[in-house]
Motif scaffolding. Structure first.
Motif, PDB file in Angstrom:
ATOM      1  N   ILE A 179       0.850  -1.187   0.000  1.00  0.00           N
ATOM      2  CA  ILE A 179       0.000   0.000   0.000  1.00  0.00           C
ATOM      3  C   ILE A 179       0.884   1.234   0.000  1.00  0.00           C
ATOM      4  O   ILE A 179       1.803   1.358   0.808  1.00  0.00           O
ATOM      5  N   GLU A 180       0.605   2.151  -0.930  1.00  0.00           N
ATOM      6  CA  GLU A 180       1.368   3.396  -1.037  1.00  0.00           C
ATOM      7  C   GLU A 180       0.459   4.584  -0.747  1.00  0.00           C
ATOM      8  O   GLU A 180      -0.652   4.680  -1.281  1.00  0.00           O
ATOM      9  N   ALA A 181       0.918   5.495   0.104  1.00  0.00           N
ATOM     10  CA  ALA A 181       0.153   6.689   0.442  1.00  0.00           C
ATOM     11  C   ALA A 181       0.225   7.714  -0.687  1.00  0.00           C
ATOM     12  O   ALA A 181       1.278   7.928  -1.282  1.00  0.00           O
ATOM     13  N   VAL A 182      -0.926   8.338  -0.965  1.00  0.00           N
ATOM     14  CA  VAL A 182      -1.018   9.395  -1.974  1.00  0.00           C
ATOM     15  C   VAL A 182      -1.648  10.601  -1.289  1.00  0.00           C
ATOM     16  O   VAL A 182      -2.838  10.592  -0.960  1.00  0.00           O
ATOM     17  N   TYR A 201      -4.899   5.785  -0.831  1.00  0.00           N
ATOM     18  CA  TYR A 201      -3.966   4.663  -0.734  1.00  0.00           C
ATOM     19  C   TYR A 201      -4.071   3.781  -1.970  1.00  0.00           C
ATOM     20  O   TYR A 201      -5.154   3.345  -2.346  1.00  0.00           O
ATOM     21  N   SER A 202      -2.922   3.540  -2.581  1.00  0.00           N
ATOM     22  CA  SER A 202      -2.836   2.704  -3.772  1.00  0.00           C
ATOM     23  C   SER A 202      -2.392   1.300  -3.401  1.00  0.00           C
ATOM     24  O   SER A 202      -1.490   1.124  -2.583  1.00  0.00           O
ATOM     25  N   GLU A 220       0.054  -3.711  -6.339  1.00  0.00           N
ATOM     26  CA  GLU A 220      -0.052  -4.942  -7.136  1.00  0.00           C
ATOM     27  C   GLU A 220      -1.267  -4.963  -8.058  1.00  0.00           C
ATOM     28  O   GLU A 220      -1.261  -5.669  -9.080  1.00  0.00           O
ATOM     29  N   SER A 221      -2.333  -4.222  -7.725  1.00  0.00           N
ATOM     30  CA  SER A 221      -3.573  -4.358  -8.498  1.00  0.00           C
ATOM     31  C   SER A 221      -4.017  -3.100  -9.212  1.00  0.00           C
ATOM     32  O   SER A 221      -4.930  -3.153 -10.043  1.00  0.00           O
ATOM     33  N   GLY A 222      -3.438  -1.949  -8.890  1.00  0.00           N
ATOM     34  CA  GLY A 222      -3.879  -0.713  -9.517  1.00  0.00           C
ATOM     35  C   GLY A 222      -5.136  -0.124  -8.911  1.00  0.00           C
ATOM     36  O   GLY A 222      -5.750   0.770  -9.503  1.00  0.00           O
ATOM     37  N   ALA A 223      -5.542  -0.617  -7.738  1.00  0.00           N
ATOM     38  CA  ALA A 223      -6.698  -0.049  -7.040  1.00  0.00           C
ATOM     39  C   ALA A 223      -6.257   1.137  -6.196  1.00  0.00           C
ATOM     40  O   ALA A 223      -5.144   1.165  -5.671  1.00  0.00           O
ATOM     41  N   LEU A 224      -7.143   2.118  -6.066  1.00  0.00           N
ATOM     42  CA  LEU A 224      -6.860   3.279  -5.224  1.00  0.00           C
ATOM     43  C   LEU A 224      -8.050   3.524  -4.311  1.00  0.00           C
ATOM     44  O   LEU A 224      -9.191   3.657  -4.771  1.00  0.00           O
ATOM     45  N   PHE A 225      -7.777   3.582  -3.003  1.00  0.00           N
ATOM     46  CA  PHE A 225      -8.806   3.888  -2.009  1.00  0.00           C
ATOM     47  C   PHE A 225      -8.820   5.401  -1.822  1.00  0.00           C
ATOM     48  O   PHE A 225      -7.819   5.993  -1.405  1.00  0.00           O
ATOM     49  N   THR A 226      -9.970   6.032  -2.121  1.00  0.00           N
ATOM     50  CA  THR A 226     -10.007   7.487  -2.223  1.00  0.00           C
ATOM     51  C   THR A 226     -10.688   8.171  -1.049  1.00  0.00           C
ATOM     52  O   THR A 226     -10.829   9.405  -1.068  1.00  0.00           O
ATOM     53  N   VAL A 229      -8.997   1.276 -10.808  1.00  0.00           N
ATOM     54  CA  VAL A 229     -10.309   1.377 -10.178  1.00  0.00           C
ATOM     55  C   VAL A 229     -10.155   2.202  -8.904  1.00  0.00           C
ATOM     56  O   VAL A 229      -9.106   2.166  -8.254  1.00  0.00           O
ATOM     57  N   LEU A 230     -11.200   2.966  -8.570  1.00  0.00           N
ATOM     58  CA  LEU A 230     -11.213   3.734  -7.331  1.00  0.00           C
ATOM     59  C   LEU A 230     -12.246   3.133  -6.388  1.00  0.00           C
ATOM     60  O   LEU A 230     -13.375   2.839  -6.796  1.00  0.00           O
ATOM     61  N   TYR A 231     -11.865   2.985  -5.123  1.00  0.00           N
ATOM     62  CA  TYR A 231     -12.775   2.513  -4.089  1.00  0.00           C
ATOM     63  C   TYR A 231     -12.972   3.642  -3.077  1.00  0.00           C
ATOM     64  O   TYR A 231     -12.118   3.875  -2.224  1.00  0.00           O
TER      65      TYR A 231
END
Length: 302
Positions: free
Chosen positions: A152-155, A167-168, A171-177, A213-215
């Motif tokens: 998990i990488e912080a943005v 948070y990205s 491995e999957s290209g998902a971003l928690f917004t 994808v954004l979650y």
């Protein structure tokens, strides 16, 4: 802003598998501001997991039994895995309070956004800052935490709040917004902590990324990130143009007059939030020298 959907359409208290590394557990706090409620995400499919935005706990409109039920639902979803990180996007009370009982139950550290406490954040009863949030580790933009098969990488995305992080999942290209980008509604930007210029810059930052994808913390997942964010940028610029046009054509305005003109048909319960976003735009325009204020009335400079 759409009405809250029938709660029977959204699984409450059980984990939904969204993709191999991501599961979602819905908290019992639906409202005109939270849509169906806060969504807690679990990242990881192996021996350990991270929990993102554990949600509300002990709030007036989420009774104790429901708070406990959400905590138990998170723990049930974790199962035999080890929680290695409890991660918060920001410290509004519908996001971070459950981090403490979850940490007590699992021994996991609270990691992520910086603490931030202010007395007032506008009209949302559920959005007051969590004064008791105390992270064990604060993540800077680009910092990472790792587990079994996940990173998990912080943005950094200030604007909705100054301490907001997305948070990205590398491995999957998902971003928690969190509350920064949501598909069902625009985010409330409420001064003094909420800042429209920072929010717009953070939107541009996400637009320039290539997330799959954004979650968001509220509402459905977003499968067309760039298209949605581009539309959000355009919407905010259109609101700015509306404000300037009202002042140029109609003379000085107070904030309730802006809201009445710009948000026709809006649920009256949301007028306060709309007024906060109007104020955020006005403060940004004031910094640019394009408007000025006198006795709470805004006007074009002479």
């Amino acid at each position: 802003m759409p009405p809250i959907p029938d709660r029977s359409e959204w699984p409450l208290g059980r984990a939904e598998q969204l993709e191999p590394l991501v599961r979602r557990v819905l908290a019992p706090n639906p409202s005109p501001y939270t849509f169906t409620g806060t969504q807690t995400y679990l990242v990881g499919a192996g021996s350990d997991v991270a929990v993102i935005d554990p949600g509300p706990y002990g709030m007036d409109h989420v009774v104790g039994s429901e708070s406990q039920g959400h905590l138990e639902a998170i723990l049930a979803a974790v199962g035999d895995a080890k929680v290695t990180a409890i991660v918060c996007t920001h410290t509004h009370r519908d996001h971070s309070p459950a981090s403490r009982p979850l940490a007590q139950a699992t021994g996991a550290p609270i990691i992520g956004c910086a603490p931030l406490t202010m007395e007032d954040d506008g009209p949302r009863a559920d959005a007051a800052f969590d004064a008791d949030y105390r992270p064990d580790r604060i993540l800077a933009d680009g910092e990472r935490i790792c587990g079994d098969g996940w990173t998990i990488e912080a943005v950094a995305t200030p604007g909705h709040t100054s301490n907001h992080l997305c948070y990205s999942v590398v491995e999957s290209g998902a971003l928690f917004t969190g509350d920064h980008v949501m598909g069902w509604s625009t985010s409330v930007v409420s001064p003094p902590d909420g800042d429209m210029a920072a929010y717009m810059a953070s939107l541009q930052k996400l637009h320039d990324r290539d997330d799959r994808v954004l979650y968001p913390a509220h509402g459905p997942q977003i499968d067309n990130p760039r298209q949605l964010v581009r539309g959000m940028l355009g919407h905010r610029r259109q609101r700015e143009r509306q404000i300037l046009r009202l002042l140029e054509d109609g003379g000085p305005h107070a904030i309730p007059e802006f809201v009445a003109a710009m948000y026709k048909g809006l649920d009256p319960r949301l007028h306060g939030a709309a007024g906060r976003s109007v104020l955020a735009h006005l403060l940004d325009l004031e910094r640019q020298g394009r408007v000025r204020v006198e006795d709470e009335t805004w006007m074009i400079p002479a």
